[in-house]
Motif scaffolding. Sequence first.
Motif, mmCIF file in Angstrom:
data_model
loop_
_atom_site.group_PDB
_atom_site.id
_atom_site.type_symbol
_atom_site.label_atom_id
_atom_site.label_comp_id
_atom_site.label_asym_id
_atom_site.label_seq_id
_atom_site.Cartn_x
_atom_site.Cartn_y
_atom_site.Cartn_z
ATOM 1 N N LEU A 327 0.833 -1.204 0.000
ATOM 2 C CA LEU A 327 0.000 0.000 0.000
ATOM 3 C C LEU A 327 0.873 1.261 0.000
ATOM 4 C CD1 LEU A 327 -2.720 -1.029 2.621
ATOM 5 C CD2 LEU A 327 -2.926 -1.053 0.126
ATOM 6 N N ASN A 328 1.946 1.227 0.769
ATOM 7 C CA ASN A 328 2.824 2.390 0.883
ATOM 8 C C ASN A 328 3.524 2.698 -0.438
ATOM 9 O OD1 ASN A 328 4.489 4.394 2.482
ATOM 10 N ND2 ASN A 328 6.104 3.033 1.745
ATOM 11 N N VAL A 329 4.131 1.679 -1.048
ATOM 12 C CA VAL A 329 4.910 1.957 -2.255
ATOM 13 C C VAL A 329 4.009 2.358 -3.413
ATOM 14 C CG1 VAL A 329 4.996 -0.389 -3.260
ATOM 15 C CG2 VAL A 329 6.928 1.181 -3.561
ATOM 16 N N CYS A 330 2.802 1.830 -3.470
ATOM 17 C CA CYS A 330 1.875 2.221 -4.538
ATOM 18 C C CYS A 330 1.521 3.707 -4.425
ATOM 19 C CB CYS A 330 0.608 1.382 -4.473
ATOM 20 S SG CYS A 330 0.837 -0.317 -5.032
ATOM 21 N N GLN A 331 1.328 4.169 -3.206
ATOM 22 C CA GLN A 331 1.019 5.585 -3.028
ATOM 23 C C GLN A 331 2.218 6.458 -3.398
ATOM 24 O OE1 GLN A 331 -1.704 6.352 0.625
ATOM 25 N NE2 GLN A 331 -0.775 4.352 0.992
ATOM 26 N N LEU A 332 3.429 6.000 -3.107
ATOM 27 C CA LEU A 332 4.617 6.744 -3.514
ATOM 28 C C LEU A 332 4.702 6.836 -5.035
ATOM 29 C CD1 LEU A 332 7.295 5.282 -1.054
ATOM 30 C CD2 LEU A 332 6.236 7.550 -0.952
ATOM 31 N N LEU A 333 4.472 5.712 -5.708
ATOM 32 C CA LEU A 333 4.540 5.699 -7.172
ATOM 33 C C LEU A 333 3.442 6.551 -7.789
ATOM 34 C CD1 LEU A 333 5.350 1.911 -7.665
ATOM 35 C CD2 LEU A 333 6.906 3.820 -8.122
ATOM 36 N N ASP A 334 2.243 6.467 -7.229
ATOM 37 C CA ASP A 334 1.139 7.273 -7.747
ATOM 38 C C ASP A 334 1.394 8.767 -7.548
ATOM 39 O OD1 ASP A 334 -0.439 5.273 -8.808
ATOM 40 O OD2 ASP A 334 -1.566 4.945 -6.959
ATOM 41 N N ALA A 335 2.211 9.110 -6.563
ATOM 42 C CA ALA A 335 2.565 10.506 -6.315
ATOM 43 C C ALA A 335 3.722 10.973 -7.195
ATOM 44 C CB ALA A 335 2.916 10.704 -4.846
ATOM 45 N N GLY A 336 4.210 10.064 -8.049
ATOM 46 C CA GLY A 336 5.277 10.434 -8.972
ATOM 47 C C GLY A 336 6.674 10.235 -8.447
ATOM 48 N N GLN A 337 6.825 9.610 -7.287
ATOM 49 C CA GLN A 337 8.145 9.359 -6.737
ATOM 50 C C GLN A 337 8.708 8.052 -7.318
ATOM 51 O OE1 GLN A 337 8.676 9.980 -2.508
ATOM 52 N NE2 GLN A 337 6.703 11.029 -2.361
ATOM 53 N N PRO A 338 10.011 7.978 -7.576
ATOM 54 C CA PRO A 338 10.569 6.750 -8.169
ATOM 55 C C PRO A 338 10.474 5.549 -7.245
ATOM 56 C CG PRO A 338 12.316 8.290 -7.572
ATOM 57 C CD PRO A 338 11.029 9.037 -7.437
ATOM 58 N N ALA A 339 10.735 5.728 -5.954
ATOM 59 C CA ALA A 339 10.578 4.676 -4.937
ATOM 60 C C ALA A 339 11.266 3.372 -5.329
ATOM 61 C CB ALA A 339 9.089 4.431 -4.669
ATOM 62 N N ARG A 340 12.448 3.470 -5.924
ATOM 63 C CA ARG A 340 13.138 2.251 -6.363
ATOM 64 C C ARG A 340 13.472 1.336 -5.189
ATOM 65 N NH1 ARG A 340 14.996 6.113 -10.078
ATOM 66 N NH2 ARG A 340 16.488 6.928 -8.552
#
Length: 411
Positions: A327-340
């Motif tokens: 849930l956390n990483v999906c929200q980061l990605l949806d916010a445009g963050q790379p979150a590699r």
Amino acid sequence: MTAIAFQYSDDIVALRDGLAKFIRAEVIPRHQAHAELLEDEHRKFTPEGRYHPEVLRLMTEVRQASARAGYYSMCVPESLGGMGMGYLAWFAAWEQITTSCEGRYWLGEFAVSHWATGPSPVLEHLTPEAKERLLDGFMAGDTTMCFGMSEPEAGSDAMMMKTRAEPDGDGWRLSGSKIWTTNSPYADYCIVFAVTDPEAAAKRKGGISSFLVPTSSPGFSVQRVIRMWGHAGGNEAVLGLDNVRVEPWQLVGQLNKGFATAMLGVNLGRIYNSARAVALGRWAIGEALAYTKIRKTFGKPLSDYQGVTFPLAESAMAVHAAHLMGLNVCQLLDAGQPARKELSMTKAYAVQAGMQALDRAMQAHGAIGMTNEMHFCHSFLRMRMLNVADGTNEILRRTIIKEMLDGDLDL
């Protein structure tokens, strides 16, 4: 499901509810009506290892029904006719599909397009002519594709690929070989990655491009189906490319920058794998808990023995943590963050947690847990495949530590 404070938006809740109904209406009845065909390895596949034509027909029916219902192309941008939903919706959708399919109704995997075989944000990078020619068929589930990147000597290190695209007039000629190409024995098109600038590729500074190639093209061949996991057939193949002509309209994305296109799909793949791992792990724990309540040994139900139940509690903790990471990483990605780093952590952790949960559920069931009727073995093999797909855990750990060494120390 363990309680969490996070709440999905109304549109994602509606998506999950709709997919659950779709599985009940379109997937489970097909499995029940064709149980012998879909569950018997020697009926599911032909002697040469390909899916039986009737199995392919059922897959197509599920894809087309989902396309009509609006779920199949959920992550395709609205500008192309999709639902334009993001990573969080993708995670929620695959978690729901896998939960509803209960580790056994595998046709449900075709309810939403996988990024490597059908419509996804990758299609946004097609040329206008390619969209005009092919988009409708992809979106309707009538045609499928595959993703030709891995080679016999270029797996995790894709920059070692030897497939070449040599200039030929205003187009190119492709020559080389691909392996582990999912859906390639059945696909209508293949996105082929090839070196277009050998000097840049040797320096690991681009130089690789991708092309959308009809699998019926002269010089394109499925050399053999790869049989895996002890099955009588498979969904992977070795491909040959012998001087295959491609036109300018078949270029996907920018010339010499094919990896940018690839990563669009890989990110979706890692979310997909994480969601399925969470759902399969949770399903396995639920099955094991139900069994421990009714199975007695030495005069007591198995649920009275901590040696049986404590490992299930540990797996429940791990699956819950994997769910929250997803849930956390999906929200980061949806916010445009790379979150590699976070995406690599999530995928690596989720598949490990899911595999351990399945193993413990099998152990709790004893010998019956190893039988085909319980579907743990099939699910475990599926989970093992998730562990390799879209980046092995070893490669993901390499990414995690690299990001940390480069200064990303937030944990």
